[in-house]
Design a protein around this motif. Structure first.
Motif, PDB file in Angstrom:
ATOM      1  N   GLN A 192      78.919 -74.942 -12.997  1.00 43.04           N
ATOM      2  CA  GLN A 192      79.791 -73.467 -13.567  1.00 43.04           C
ATOM      3  C   GLN A 192      79.004 -72.479 -14.007  1.00 43.04           C
ATOM      4  N   VAL A 193      77.661 -72.698 -14.211  1.00 35.09           N
ATOM      5  CA  VAL A 193      77.079 -71.575 -14.833  1.00 35.09           C
ATOM      6  C   VAL A 193      76.499 -70.814 -13.642  1.00 35.09           C
ATOM      7  N   ASP A 194      77.313 -70.075 -13.013  1.00 35.34           N
ATOM      8  CA  ASP A 194      76.700 -69.189 -11.619  1.00 35.34           C
ATOM      9  C   ASP A 194      76.507 -67.571 -12.083  1.00 35.34           C
ATOM     10  N   GLY A 195      75.963 -67.082 -11.420  1.00 33.92           N
ATOM     11  CA  GLY A 195      75.637 -65.655 -11.347  1.00 33.92           C
ATOM     12  C   GLY A 195      74.809 -65.378 -12.634  1.00 33.92           C
ATOM     13  N   HIS A 196      74.288 -66.092 -13.289  1.00 32.20           N
ATOM     14  CA  HIS A 196      73.502 -65.792 -14.649  1.00 32.20           C
ATOM     15  C   HIS A 196      72.084 -66.564 -14.398  1.00 32.20           C
ATOM     16  N   HIS A 197      71.030 -66.276 -15.224  1.00 33.81           N
ATOM     17  CA  HIS A 197      69.845 -66.738 -15.240  1.00 33.81           C
ATOM     18  C   HIS A 197      70.065 -67.794 -16.111  1.00 33.81           C
ATOM     19  N   VAL A 198      69.580 -69.296 -15.767  1.00 32.20           N
ATOM     20  CA  VAL A 198      69.721 -70.349 -16.598  1.00 32.20           C
ATOM     21  C   VAL A 198      68.506 -70.935 -16.826  1.00 32.20           C
ATOM     22  N   TYR A 199      68.369 -71.065 -18.321  1.00 30.81           N
ATOM     23  CA  TYR A 199      67.062 -71.960 -18.889  1.00 30.81           C
ATOM     24  C   TYR A 199      67.656 -73.352 -18.995  1.00 30.81           C
ATOM     25  N   LEU A 200      67.055 -74.192 -18.470  1.00 25.46           N
ATOM     26  CA  LEU A 200      67.697 -75.615 -18.687  1.00 25.46           C
ATOM     27  C   LEU A 200      66.396 -76.782 -18.897  1.00 25.46           C
ATOM     28  N   ARG A 201      66.509 -77.347 -20.250  1.00 25.87           N
ATOM     29  CA  ARG A 201      65.360 -78.107 -20.596  1.00 25.87           C
ATOM     30  C   ARG A 201      66.095 -79.249 -20.995  1.00 25.87           C
ATOM     31  N   LEU A 202      66.113 -80.410 -20.637  1.00 23.19           N
ATOM     32  CA  LEU A 202      66.835 -81.565 -20.610  1.00 23.19           C
ATOM     33  C   LEU A 202      65.672 -82.781 -20.892  1.00 23.19           C
ATOM     34  N   ASP A 203      65.871 -83.437 -21.953  1.00 19.48           N
ATOM     35  CA  ASP A 203      65.146 -84.826 -22.134  1.00 19.48           C
ATOM     36  C   ASP A 203      65.801 -85.758 -21.270  1.00 19.48           C
ATOM     37  N   PRO A 204      65.017 -86.539 -20.404  1.00 25.21           N
ATOM     38  CA  PRO A 204      65.443 -87.567 -19.546  1.00 25.21           C
ATOM     39  C   PRO A 204      66.017 -88.748 -20.256  1.00 25.21           C
ATOM     40  N   GLY A 205      67.001 -89.243 -19.597  1.00 25.52           N
ATOM     41  CA  GLY A 205      67.720 -90.604 -20.083  1.00 25.52           C
ATOM     42  C   GLY A 205      68.376 -90.403 -21.493  1.00 25.52           C
ATOM     43  N   VAL A 206      69.045 -89.305 -21.737  1.00 29.71           N
ATOM     44  CA  VAL A 206      69.871 -89.186 -23.016  1.00 29.71           C
ATOM     45  C   VAL A 206      71.068 -90.038 -22.819  1.00 29.71           C
ATOM     46  N   ILE A 207      71.346 -91.150 -23.275  1.00 34.13           N
ATOM     47  CA  ILE A 207      72.552 -91.887 -23.179  1.00 34.13           C
ATOM     48  C   ILE A 207      73.411 -92.053 -24.272  1.00 34.13           C
ATOM     49  N   VAL A 208      74.542 -91.896 -24.254  1.00 38.13           N
ATOM     50  CA  VAL A 208      75.509 -91.949 -25.405  1.00 38.13           C
ATOM     51  C   VAL A 208      76.744 -92.848 -24.931  1.00 38.13           C
ATOM     52  N   ASP A 209      77.606 -93.189 -25.588  1.00 37.33           N
ATOM     53  CA  ASP A 209      78.844 -93.959 -25.376  1.00 37.33           C
ATOM     54  C   ASP A 209      79.971 -93.059 -25.646  1.00 37.33           C
TER      55      ASP A 209
END
Length: 324
Positions: A192-209
């Protein structure tokens, strides 16, 4: 051996007569003593009857809306006083329920009016284009007409879909699964985030119900909002905070004034910077996102963005098996 009492019959008759006189005096004394008690009991009964009659009259007046929503309370701890207090508590609860029902009806009427107004715009545009094509068929470019019509129909379809979703959310049981929020955010950001500079920082394995489709829709609405209002960059951060997951979606756009940071989650609300229907949606995306967050025992609000624009903060509880 035989024993004979002389004058036995006379003695018996005298004794019986004496006992009768004693019993008669005692009955008379009891009657004299019982008269004041009977009078007091009668007066107490009359007071209770008057109190009950007064309570009935006041209740009838309340039902007829002829007085306030309370009845008179007598002091003390008598049964009538306790009854009056119980009646007032019941009347207070009924009044509160009536107020809530009236508030819900007002919100429903406002929602129906807003939805009708929102749907009227694309329908009017469709009608105008069709009437113009009917009046000037030789001057009508069919490809352009069909393109405009499809875009307007897409808008109507999106509005109806969001409205149906909002009405059903909470009424239809959700499918609860373990959802890898990290991978879901990564996939939605790439799509979805196209045409912009995207800074992405994600912790691995974040699980929710939760329901993966609803969570995907919530993330899509947040990322689409950031894409539409960002000038150049979008910053997405997902991390664990205690027993919860925290996702922030920030942009470097014009930002949201402090006074509007709660209002933007209302249905059909567009701020001045996003009123253009070419840029924005129907004003339902953020309302849907917050509704989904609440259904998953989470929260969604706006804070200051480190990029200078708006920063949406989503918090959800981690899956119990993944809490550390």
């Amino acid at each position: 051996m035989t024993v004979t009492f002389r004058g036995g019959n006379e003695h018996v008759r005298a004794l019986v007569g004496r006992l009768r006189r004693i019993r008669a005096r005692r009955a008379a004394d009891a009657l004299l003593l019982g008269v004041p008690s009977a009078r007091r009991a009668r007066r107490a009964g009359e007071r209770s009857l008057r109190a009950v009659t007064s309570l009935r009259i006041e209740l009838e007046a309340v039902n007829l809306r002829e007085s306030s929503t309370r009845v008179s309370e007598a002091g003390g701890d008598e049964e009538i006083a306790r009854l009056a207090r119980a009646v007032n508590r019941t009347l207070e609860r009924l009044s509160e329920a009536d107020d809530r029902a009236e508030h819900a009806c007002k919100k429903q009427r406002q929602f129906a009016a807003d939805a009708s107004h929102e749907l009227r715009t694309p329908i009017a545009a469709l009608r105008m284009r069709l009437e113009e094509a009917q009046l000037h068929p030789d001057e009508t470019d069919l490809d352009d007409l069909l393109g405009y019509m499809l875009r307007d129909l897409d808008r109507v379809q999106d509005i109806v879909a969001d409205l149906l979703f909002l009405t059903r959310l909470g009424a239809v049981p959700r499918t609860v699964e373990r959802v890898n929020l990290t991978e879901l955010v990564r996939a939605q950001a790439a799509r979805q985030v196209d045409g912009h500079h995207v800074y992405l920082r994600l912790d691995p394995g974040v699980i929710v119900d939760g329901d993966p489709d609803q969570i995907r829709q919530m993330l899509g609405n947040l990322l689409d909002n950031a894409r539409r209002h960002a000038a150049r960059a979008v910053r997405i951060v997902l991390c664990r905070v205690g027993d919860g997951a925290e996702l922030t979606v920030a942009d470097d756009g014009e930002g949201i004034p402090l006074a509007d940071r709660e209002r933007i989650f209302h249905r059909f609300v567009r701020l001045d910077a996003a009123r253009s229907r070419d840029r924005g949606g129907a004003g339902l995306g953020l309302a849907v996102a917050r509704a989904i967050a609440s259904a998953h025992h989470g929260t969604l609000h706006v804070e200051e963005s480190p990029c200078g624009g708006a920063c949406f903060v989503l918090r959800m509880p981690l899956s119990p098996g993944r809490r550390t």
